[in-house]
Scaffold this active site. Sequence first.
Site, PDB file in Angstrom:
ATOM      1  N   ILE A  56      32.865 -43.439  12.863  1.00  0.00           N
ATOM      2  CA  ILE A  56      31.791 -42.654  13.492  1.00  0.00           C
ATOM      3  C   ILE A  56      31.065 -41.856  12.412  1.00  0.00           C
ATOM      4  O   ILE A  56      31.676 -41.111  11.656  1.00  0.00           O
ATOM      5  CB  ILE A  56      32.352 -41.670  14.543  1.00  0.00           C
ATOM      6  CG1 ILE A  56      33.067 -42.417  15.667  1.00  0.00           C
ATOM      7  CG2 ILE A  56      31.217 -40.821  15.126  1.00  0.00           C
ATOM      8  CD1 ILE A  56      33.738 -41.498  16.680  1.00  0.00           C
ATOM      9  N   HIS A  57      29.758 -42.039  12.359  1.00  0.00           N
ATOM     10  CA  HIS A  57      28.887 -41.303  11.433  1.00  0.00           C
ATOM     11  C   HIS A  57      27.541 -41.204  12.120  1.00  0.00           C
ATOM     12  O   HIS A  57      27.410 -41.593  13.277  1.00  0.00           O
ATOM     13  CB  HIS A  57      28.799 -42.019  10.078  1.00  0.00           C
ATOM     14  CG  HIS A  57      28.373 -43.442  10.221  1.00  0.00           C
ATOM     15  ND1 HIS A  57      27.062 -43.823  10.185  1.00  0.00           N
ATOM     16  CD2 HIS A  57      29.092 -44.555  10.477  1.00  0.00           C
ATOM     17  CE1 HIS A  57      26.995 -45.138  10.382  1.00  0.00           C
ATOM     18  NE2 HIS A  57      28.209 -45.604  10.567  1.00  0.00           N
ATOM     19  N   GLY A  58      26.534 -40.708  11.459  1.00  0.00           N
ATOM     20  CA  GLY A  58      25.242 -40.479  12.101  1.00  0.00           C
ATOM     21  C   GLY A  58      24.684 -41.683  12.831  1.00  0.00           C
ATOM     22  O   GLY A  58      24.247 -41.589  13.974  1.00  0.00           O
TER      23      GLY A  58
ATOM     24  N   GLY B 240      26.969 -42.349  15.754  1.00  0.00           N
ATOM     25  CA  GLY B 240      27.043 -41.215  16.653  1.00  0.00           C
ATOM     26  C   GLY B 240      25.770 -40.939  17.410  1.00  0.00           C
ATOM     27  O   GLY B 240      25.807 -40.422  18.521  1.00  0.00           O
TER      28      GLY B 240
END
Length: 159
Positions: A16-18, A21
Site C-alpha cells: 500500500i502506497h499513494g 491507497g
Amino acid sequence: MGNPNILLTRIDNRLIHGQVGVTWVNHLGANLVVVANDKVASDEVQQNLMDMVLPDVIQTRYFTLQKTIDIIHKASPRQKIFLVVKDVQDALTLKEGGVPIDHLNVGNMHYEEGKKQISSTVSVDENDIEAFKKLDELGVELDVRGVPNEKGKNLLELL
C-alpha cells in the site's frame, strides 16, 4: 461459504502506497484492502505506515497467505475487497490455495540483479516467469498496468 467480492488482485512489491491507497481504491470503489503477505502480517510498524496512506473510511487487513486462504470465503458480500500481494509467488500460493483470483494486475515488481525488465515497472526472473505461466494455466488473466487509466498489456506477450 460464498464467493468473496474481490474487485481486483494486484502485485505491487511496495504493497500500500499513494498509487494503491488513492488511485486504485477510488477507481475500484473498494472499502477493504487486504494485504496478503507473511512478513507484513506480523510487522505492525509497516502496517501503521501503510494505514496512514489510506482514507479513514477504507479498512485494512494484514494476513498471512495461509490465513487469507482460510478466511477469504467468509468475507461479507458488503466487503468490496482490493487484494494486494508483494510478488507473483504470493499470488500463485493464494490461487492454488483456493482464493478466487481470475484477474491479476501486475503493477510493480522492482528490478534487481538477475531480473529482466519487461515494462517500465515490472522486472522478472525465471522463477517469476514460471509462476506467471502457472497462473495463466489456472485461467488467471495477467494484466500489466500501473494506474487504472493506463491501457493494460498482457504480461505473457511481454515475456
